[in-house]
Design an enzyme around this catalytic site. Structure first.
Site, short mmCIF file in Angstrom:
data_model
loop_
_atom_site.label_atom_id
_atom_site.label_comp_id
_atom_site.label_asym_id
_atom_site.label_seq_id
_atom_site.Cartn_x
_atom_site.Cartn_y
_atom_site.Cartn_z
N TRP A 105 -0.56 4.19 -2.35
CA TRP A 105 -1.80 4.70 -1.76
C TRP A 105 -1.50 5.61 -0.57
CZ3 TRP A 105 -6.02 0.97 0.65
CH2 TRP A 105 -7.23 1.66 0.73
N PHE A 113 -9.91 3.64 -4.92
CA PHE A 113 -9.23 2.71 -5.84
C PHE A 113 -9.49 3.11 -7.30
CE2 PHE A 113 -9.08 -1.10 -8.46
CZ PHE A 113 -7.79 -1.54 -8.19
N HIS A 154 11.79 1.18 0.19
CA HIS A 154 11.54 -0.24 0.49
C HIS A 154 12.79 -0.87 1.10
CE1 HIS A 154 7.73 -0.18 -1.50
NE2 HIS A 154 8.17 -0.24 -2.74
N GLY A 161 0.82 -1.22 0.00
CA GLY A 161 0.00 0.00 0.00
C GLY A 161 0.85 1.27 0.00
P1 A3P Z 1 -3.01 -5.48 -5.37
O1 A3P Z 1 -1.89 -5.98 -6.22
O2 A3P Z 1 -3.44 -6.48 -4.35
O3 A3P Z 1 -4.15 -4.96 -6.15
P2 A3P Z 1 2.43 -0.72 -3.49
O4 A3P Z 1 2.01 0.67 -3.83
O5 A3P Z 1 3.08 -0.84 -2.16
O6 A3P Z 1 3.21 -1.34 -4.61
O7 A3P Z 1 1.11 -1.56 -3.31
C1 A3P Z 1 0.33 -1.91 -4.42
C2 A3P Z 1 -0.97 -2.51 -3.94
O8 A3P Z 1 -1.80 -1.46 -3.40
C3 A3P Z 1 -1.74 -3.13 -5.10
O9 A3P Z 1 -2.45 -4.23 -4.51
C4 A3P Z 1 -2.66 -1.98 -5.49
O10 A3P Z 1 -3.77 -2.36 -6.23
C5 A3P Z 1 -3.04 -1.46 -4.11
N1 A3P Z 1 -3.62 -0.10 -4.16
C6 A3P Z 1 -3.11 1.00 -4.74
N2 A3P Z 1 -3.95 2.04 -4.61
C7 A3P Z 1 -5.03 1.58 -3.94
C8 A3P Z 1 -6.26 2.18 -3.51
N3 A3P Z 1 -6.55 3.45 -3.77
N4 A3P Z 1 -7.15 1.38 -2.86
C9 A3P Z 1 -6.85 0.09 -2.59
N5 A3P Z 1 -5.72 -0.52 -2.98
C10 A3P Z 1 -4.81 0.22 -3.64
#
Ligand code: A3P
Length: 332
Positions: free
Chosen positions: A65, A252, A132, A62
């Site tokens: 996000w 999302f 990370h 996340g």
């Molecule tokens: P999924 O692959 O399970 O869909 P990071 O940014 O750390 O790489 O994390 C990516 C994950 O966060 C992905 O998960 C992505 O879809 C999810 N994500 C990004 N924006 C989001 C939002 N607004 N609401 C929910 N999930 C979100």
């Protein structure tokens, strides 16, 4: 040596990002690609400011996000400013060190990703920095200067599934099987190393006054209260008037179609990079899993892809690691 040498060989064969070799940190159970060596000391010695905000996450938990949420809170919900690419507004500190390919380096020339450490050093303050890297590889000044630190956790099976898709889709370029990927995740033989070794030191810091612990699941369940808690921690307020617009901006569906955060432009650059790979490595490019960076955004997605046996393996490893690393009260 890192341990699990057979899996190390496997990922060398099946992860394009590791083609030039690895940099191992056995004490903290971390693997990075070889190119990180050139950035390690620069990052350790970097200047930290007490008004910095460091967003530290294990990949796929996340980050993007929470990054967008923090940036919007820190910048008074400035939609115009948020049209700039997220990489420019809140840099990914070690990114340049994760790029070993000359073709990709060429593609990133002239962008903030060409040298993300210099870019971060020159960013106007207060800076919001994404990383990370395990805590032990971050600037040593983090402990003295006590900037604000926010970390975000995600349930490990869901993090592993998101990571699997990400690795197939983006230029980590995983070409192996799904079960083998989960095995490498469980053993920490993946980029950035063990989920548990990464999160244990962060979890230990959770009650420090300069630290805020968030979870992906609570963001899904009640984003408004996470926004309020984060704003309070950052010494900001989000007015009632701004709140509904901000929650919509962070939803999302909005994030998926927001080109400033959905990495579409970056994925386009990668597509070109991947198409040139066979010539470089003498093998076919990785099969795409066809998804977007902002892919599915669900809690519990592991149930759609993991066998019961794999779920059991994860649960066993998870409880053992929590005991071994003394992750008391860890939310999962
Ligand atoms: P999924 O692959 O399970 O869909 P990071 O940014 O750390 O790489 O994390 C990516 C994950 O966060 C992905 O998960 C992505 O879809 C999810 N994500 C990004 N924006 C989001 C939002 N607004 N609401 C929910 N999930 C979100």
């Amino acid at each position: 040596m890192y341990g699990n040498e057979e899996l190390v060989e496997y990922i060398k064969e099946h992860v394009i990002g590791f083609k030039n070799g690895f940099k191992f940190y056995p004490d903290i159970k971390c693997i990075l690609n070889k190119g990180f060596e050139n950035y390690e000391k620069r990052i350790r010695d970097m200047e930290v400011y007490d008004d910095d905000v460091w967003l530290l996450t294990y990949p796929k938990c996340g980050t993007t996000w929470s990054q967008e949420m923090c940036w919007m809170i820190m910048n008074n919900v400035n939609y115009k400013g948020a049209e700039a690419n997220i990489f420019e507004r809140t840099p990914f500190l070690e990114f340049s060190g994760m790029v070993d390919s000359d073709i990709l380096k060429e593609a990133l020339k002239g962008t903030p990703m060409e040298d993300t450490v210099t870019y971060t050093e020159n960013l106007p303050r207060p800076r919001l920095i994404k990383s990370h890297l395990p805590f032990a590889l971050l600037p040593s000044q983090l402990l003295e200067k006590k900037p604000k630190i926010i970390f975000v956790l995600r349930e490990p099976k869901d993090a592993a599934v998101s990571s699997y898709h990400h690795n197939r889709m983006m230029a980590g370029g995983y070409t192996g099987t799904v079960d083998k990927f989960f095995e490498t995740f469980l053993k920490g033989v993946v980029m950035n190393g063990s989920y548990w070794h990464f999160n244990a030191p962060l979890w230990e810091m959770r009650n420090e006054p300069n630290v805020l612990a968030l979870t992906y699941e609570e963001m899904k369940k009640d984003l408004e209260s996470v926004v309020r808690r984060t704003a309070k921690f950052l010494g900001k307020t989000v007015s009632e008037e701004d709140m509904s617009g901000l929650l919509d901006h962070l939803s999302f569906n909005k994030m998926k179609t927001n080109n400033a955060v959905n990495m579409k432009a970056f994925a386009e650059r990668l597509k070109d990079f991947i198409s040139k790979l066979p010539a470089q490595h003498g093998e076919a490019p990785p099969p795409s899993s066809g998804g977007d960076f902002i892919r599915k955004g669900e809690v519990g997605d592991h149930k759609n892809i993991m066998s019961t046996e794999m779920i059991n393996k994860f649960n066993e490893t998870h409880s053992k690691m929590k005991d071994d690393l003394e992750m008391k009260d860890f939310p999962y």
